[in-house]
Design an enzyme around this catalytic site. Sequence first.
Site, PDB file in Angstrom:
ATOM      1  N   LYS A  32       0.847  -1.206   0.000  1.00 42.73           N
ATOM      2  CA  LYS A  32       0.000   0.000   0.000  1.00 42.73           C
ATOM      3  C   LYS A  32       0.879   1.251   0.000  1.00 42.73           C
ATOM      4  O   LYS A  32       0.661   2.185  -0.773  1.00 42.73           O
ATOM      5  CB  LYS A  32      -0.878   0.001   1.244  1.00 42.73           C
ATOM      6  CG  LYS A  32      -1.504   1.360   1.575  1.00 42.73           C
ATOM      7  CD  LYS A  32      -2.400   1.324   2.789  1.00 42.73           C
ATOM      8  CE  LYS A  32      -1.653   1.591   4.063  1.00 42.73           C
ATOM      9  NZ  LYS A  32      -1.391   3.012   4.351  1.00 42.73           N
ATOM     10  N   ASN A  33       1.914   1.242   0.861  1.00 39.40           N
ATOM     11  CA  ASN A  33       2.716   2.457   1.054  1.00 39.40           C
ATOM     12  C   ASN A  33       3.728   2.715  -0.052  1.00 39.40           C
ATOM     13  O   ASN A  33       4.472   3.679  -0.001  1.00 39.40           O
ATOM     14  CB  ASN A  33       3.390   2.429   2.433  1.00 39.40           C
ATOM     15  CG  ASN A  33       2.356   2.530   3.534  1.00 39.40           C
ATOM     16  OD1 ASN A  33       1.193   2.859   3.260  1.00 39.40           O
ATOM     17  ND2 ASN A  33       2.743   2.227   4.750  1.00 39.40           N
ATOM     18  N   CYS A  63      -4.553  12.764  12.320  1.00 43.60           N
ATOM     19  CA  CYS A  63      -5.328  11.509  12.255  1.00 43.60           C
ATOM     20  C   CYS A  63      -5.173  10.848  13.620  1.00 43.60           C
ATOM     21  O   CYS A  63      -4.547  11.371  14.519  1.00 43.60           O
ATOM     22  CB  CYS A  63      -4.839  10.641  11.106  1.00 43.60           C
ATOM     23  SG  CYS A  63      -3.371   9.736  11.488  1.00 43.60           S
ATOM     24  N   ARG A  97       0.721  14.353  12.230  1.00 42.11           N
ATOM     25  CA  ARG A  97       1.031  14.040  10.817  1.00 42.11           C
ATOM     26  C   ARG A  97       1.264  15.332  10.027  1.00 42.11           C
ATOM     27  O   ARG A  97       0.710  15.533   8.959  1.00 42.11           O
ATOM     28  CB  ARG A  97      -0.095  13.224  10.185  1.00 42.11           C
ATOM     29  CG  ARG A  97      -0.531  12.001  10.945  1.00 42.11           C
ATOM     30  CD  ARG A  97       0.446  10.850  10.960  1.00 42.11           C
ATOM     31  NE  ARG A  97       0.814  10.326   9.670  1.00 42.11           N
ATOM     32  CZ  ARG A  97       0.197   9.332   9.037  1.00 42.11           C
ATOM     33  NH1 ARG A  97      -0.872   8.789   9.593  1.00 42.11           N
ATOM     34  NH2 ARG A  97       0.613   8.895   7.882  1.00 42.11           N
ATOM     35  N   ASP A 119       4.751   0.514  11.816  1.00 41.28           N
ATOM     36  CA  ASP A 119       3.553  -0.157  11.293  1.00 41.28           C
ATOM     37  C   ASP A 119       3.456  -1.600  11.761  1.00 41.28           C
ATOM     38  O   ASP A 119       2.449  -2.254  11.502  1.00 41.28           O
ATOM     39  CB  ASP A 119       3.537  -0.108   9.759  1.00 41.28           C
ATOM     40  CG  ASP A 119       3.323   1.297   9.253  1.00 41.28           C
ATOM     41  OD1 ASP A 119       3.511   1.532   8.051  1.00 41.28           O
ATOM     42  OD2 ASP A 119       3.002   2.174  10.078  1.00 41.28           O
ATOM     43  N   ARG A 144      -8.760  -0.286   4.567  1.00 39.81           N
ATOM     44  CA  ARG A 144      -7.904   0.705   3.874  1.00 39.81           C
ATOM     45  C   ARG A 144      -6.610   0.059   3.388  1.00 39.81           C
ATOM     46  O   ARG A 144      -6.030   0.485   2.401  1.00 39.81           O
ATOM     47  CB  ARG A 144      -7.551   1.861   4.822  1.00 39.81           C
ATOM     48  CG  ARG A 144      -8.717   2.754   5.180  1.00 39.81           C
ATOM     49  CD  ARG A 144      -8.234   3.951   5.936  1.00 39.81           C
ATOM     50  NE  ARG A 144      -7.060   4.517   5.250  1.00 39.81           N
ATOM     51  CZ  ARG A 144      -6.211   5.345   5.841  1.00 39.81           C
ATOM     52  NH1 ARG A 144      -6.378   5.685   7.099  1.00 39.81           N
ATOM     53  NH2 ARG A 144      -5.183   5.828   5.181  1.00 39.81           N
TER      54      ARG A 144
HETATM   55  C1  EPZ Z   1       4.264   6.742   5.941  1.00 36.96           C
HETATM   56  O1  EPZ Z   1       3.566   7.810   6.546  1.00 36.96           O
HETATM   57  C2  EPZ Z   1       3.288   5.582   5.915  1.00 36.96           C
HETATM   58  N1  EPZ Z   1       2.104   5.934   5.129  1.00 36.96           N
HETATM   59  C3  EPZ Z   1       2.880   5.212   7.340  1.00 36.96           C
HETATM   60  O2  EPZ Z   1       2.066   4.050   7.256  1.00 36.96           O
HETATM   61  C4  EPZ Z   1       4.129   4.857   8.134  1.00 36.96           C
HETATM   62  O3  EPZ Z   1       3.770   4.586   9.469  1.00 36.96           O
HETATM   63  C5  EPZ Z   1       5.103   6.029   8.091  1.00 36.96           C
HETATM   64  O4  EPZ Z   1       5.411   6.355   6.709  1.00 36.96           O
HETATM   65  C6  EPZ Z   1       6.422   5.716   8.788  1.00 36.96           C
HETATM   66  O5  EPZ Z   1       6.996   4.590   8.214  1.00 36.96           O
HETATM   67  C7  EPZ Z   1       2.175   5.908   3.776  1.00 36.96           C
HETATM   68  O6  EPZ Z   1       3.217   5.647   3.205  1.00 36.96           O
HETATM   69  C8  EPZ Z   1       0.916   6.226   3.041  1.00 36.96           C
HETATM   70  P1  EPZ Z   1       6.550  10.060   7.972  1.00 36.96           P
HETATM   71  P2  EPZ Z   1       4.229   9.287   6.518  1.00 36.96           P
HETATM   72  O7  EPZ Z   1       6.532  11.269   7.104  1.00 36.96           O
HETATM   73  O8  EPZ Z   1       4.932   9.503   5.233  1.00 36.96           O
HETATM   74  C9  EPZ Z   1       6.254  13.395  11.394  1.00 36.96           C
HETATM   75  C10 EPZ Z   1       0.227   2.666   7.673  1.00 36.96           C
HETATM   76  O9  EPZ Z   1      -0.245   2.145   8.687  1.00 36.96           O
HETATM   77  N2  EPZ Z   1       6.372  14.353  10.284  1.00 36.96           N
HETATM   78  O10 EPZ Z   1       7.750   9.168   7.958  1.00 36.96           O
HETATM   79  O11 EPZ Z   1       3.179  10.256   6.927  1.00 36.96           O
HETATM   80  C11 EPZ Z   1       4.948  12.633  11.335  1.00 36.96           C
HETATM   81  O12 EPZ Z   1       3.944  13.360  12.003  1.00 36.96           O
HETATM   82  C12 EPZ Z   1       0.700   4.103   7.703  1.00 36.96           C
HETATM   83  O13 EPZ Z   1       0.374   2.082   6.562  1.00 36.96           O
HETATM   84  C13 EPZ Z   1       6.432  15.706  10.574  1.00 36.96           C
HETATM   85  O14 EPZ Z   1       6.371  16.110  11.745  1.00 36.96           O
HETATM   86  O15 EPZ Z   1       5.294   9.142   7.694  1.00 36.96           O
HETATM   87  C14 EPZ Z   1       5.290  11.366  12.062  1.00 36.96           C
HETATM   88  O16 EPZ Z   1       5.205  11.597  13.450  1.00 36.96           O
HETATM   89  C15 EPZ Z   1       0.531   4.741   9.071  1.00 36.96           C
HETATM   90  N3  EPZ Z   1       6.551  16.597   9.551  1.00 36.96           N
HETATM   91  C16 EPZ Z   1       6.755  11.133  11.671  1.00 36.96           C
HETATM   92  O17 EPZ Z   1       7.257  12.393  11.237  1.00 36.96           O
HETATM   93  C17 EPZ Z   1       6.605  16.183   8.249  1.00 36.96           C
HETATM   94  O18 EPZ Z   1       6.724  17.042   7.350  1.00 36.96           O
HETATM   95  C18 EPZ Z   1       6.941  10.103  10.551  1.00 36.96           C
HETATM   96  O19 EPZ Z   1       6.218  10.556   9.467  1.00 36.96           O
HETATM   97  C19 EPZ Z   1       6.535  14.803   7.966  1.00 36.96           C
HETATM   98  C20 EPZ Z   1       6.426  13.907   8.999  1.00 36.96           C
END
Ligand code: EPZ
Length: 423
Positions: free
Chosen positions: A22-23, A117, A122, A306, A398
């Site tokens: 998915k990701n 969320c 996020r 995850d 999802r």
């Molecule tokens: C991706 O989310 C995945 N989703 C998530 O999977 C996964 O948990 C996550 O990466 C970490 O591996 C998809 O790919 C669609 P991040 P993403 O940017 O890109 C903070 C699932 O269950 N952050 O690595 O949103 C953020 O709030 C989902 O399949 C900022 O603060 O993850 C989080 O606390 C859940 N500012 C942390 O960093 C930013 O600009 C990691 O976020 C970006 C992120």
Amino acid sequence: MEVIRIEGGHPITGEVTVEGAKNSALKLMAATILAPGVSTLTNVPNIADVHVMGKVLKELGAKIEVVDEHTLVIDTSAVDRWETPYHLVAQMRASTAVLGPLIGRFGKATVAMPGGCNIGARKIDMHLLGLQSLGVQFDMSHGDICATTPAGLTGTNVTLDFASVGATENLMMAAVRAKGVTTIDNAAREPEIVDLANMLNEMGAKVHGAGSPVIEVEGVDALYPVEHRVVGDRIEAGTFIAMAGICGGPVTVKGFDPIHLGLVLKKYELMGLDIERGDMQCTVSRTSPLRPVDIQTLPFPGFPTDMQAQTMCALALAQGSCIVTENVFENRFMFASELSRMGADIVIEGHHAIVHGVERFSGAQVKAPDLRGGAALVMAGLVADGQTTVSDIYHIDRGYEHFVEKLLALGAHVERADIPDLD
Ligand code: EPZ
């Protein structure tokens, strides 16, 4: 209201094949915007989030044909809009993955600011900061992010505060069309990042170092449509591996590369699982009692967030206590409070969960807090005494295709049922 009902105590054995990730699929779909023409994605999971991303692309003017359940033919030649409406971003925050490709192709984009969320704020500040250093200007108004590039996109050095998956992807997808070279330092290293970089290079991009902390992108003038197979879903695989681990197995999980679950499999062996790694598969069983093991979630190759809920579920049945630390999201322990309704003994202290193993779970009515927590509650139901009813299963739909069917094929006593609203 649709629920998943599980009757605990039945072994699961046999084979299950996971879908494409998915990701990765969601970002590969967005990346087709960069290459006007007809791209084909294979091994695409048939899940709700993919359907939403399809709506986003159609909203922008793309045409999508679902050739068989897992092949998408996406024609982005007619994409002539660059606004992604709030209702789609609100439905799925990953819609923001079109930001980089729209800026890369059109030099502008309007994407609704995603809200938070269940698992955390996020934010996308790192996406925006990185894009700004490439020359993107943002105007935030009425909940929308309006991006323009008055002086075009120019390659530069970007260092991310945190190895954010989404920020790394959006930056890569804009940088492929920038003038000059962009380096992304402290880049995310997930296998899905590598999958996206591979597809961009197949399209004619010049991305080097994906999978390492420093990604270098040399901008090119044009990208061309391709056919690309989505990498296997390591998290869906890990979910079935965790299930086999608490039920005892043996279960063979196919369709993914065990290297993509390196640390997870090592931790699971320390917990007492027997894991036989093969080519794009592994076979899991357990004959000894589950042992407690401390877990810290971190960006890849660290332990994946995850897989946190699924692993906590297993640790909650271990002989002893351990600590699960969630370092990636600020609010990803809701699953633990639902699991406590089934008899788990877990104390939350900030971003640590102290897990005291118990003998068994008792079946109960529980609510899926998010995608992975929902799957982990079904997992708990497999071994709980009596019946477990998991509601809010739209979270599970999802990201897990044919979840109930796959469990039935493994011998689980599980069903989807429509029942009157509980409250
Ligand atoms: C991706 O989310 C995945 N989703 C998530 O999977 C996964 O948990 C996550 O990466 C970490 O591996 C998809 O790919 C669609 P991040 P993403 O940017 O890109 C903070 C699932 O269950 N952050 O690595 O949103 C953020 O709030 C989902 O399949 C900022 O603060 O993850 C989080 O606390 C859940 N500012 C942390 O960093 C930013 O600009 C990691 O976020 C970006 C992120």
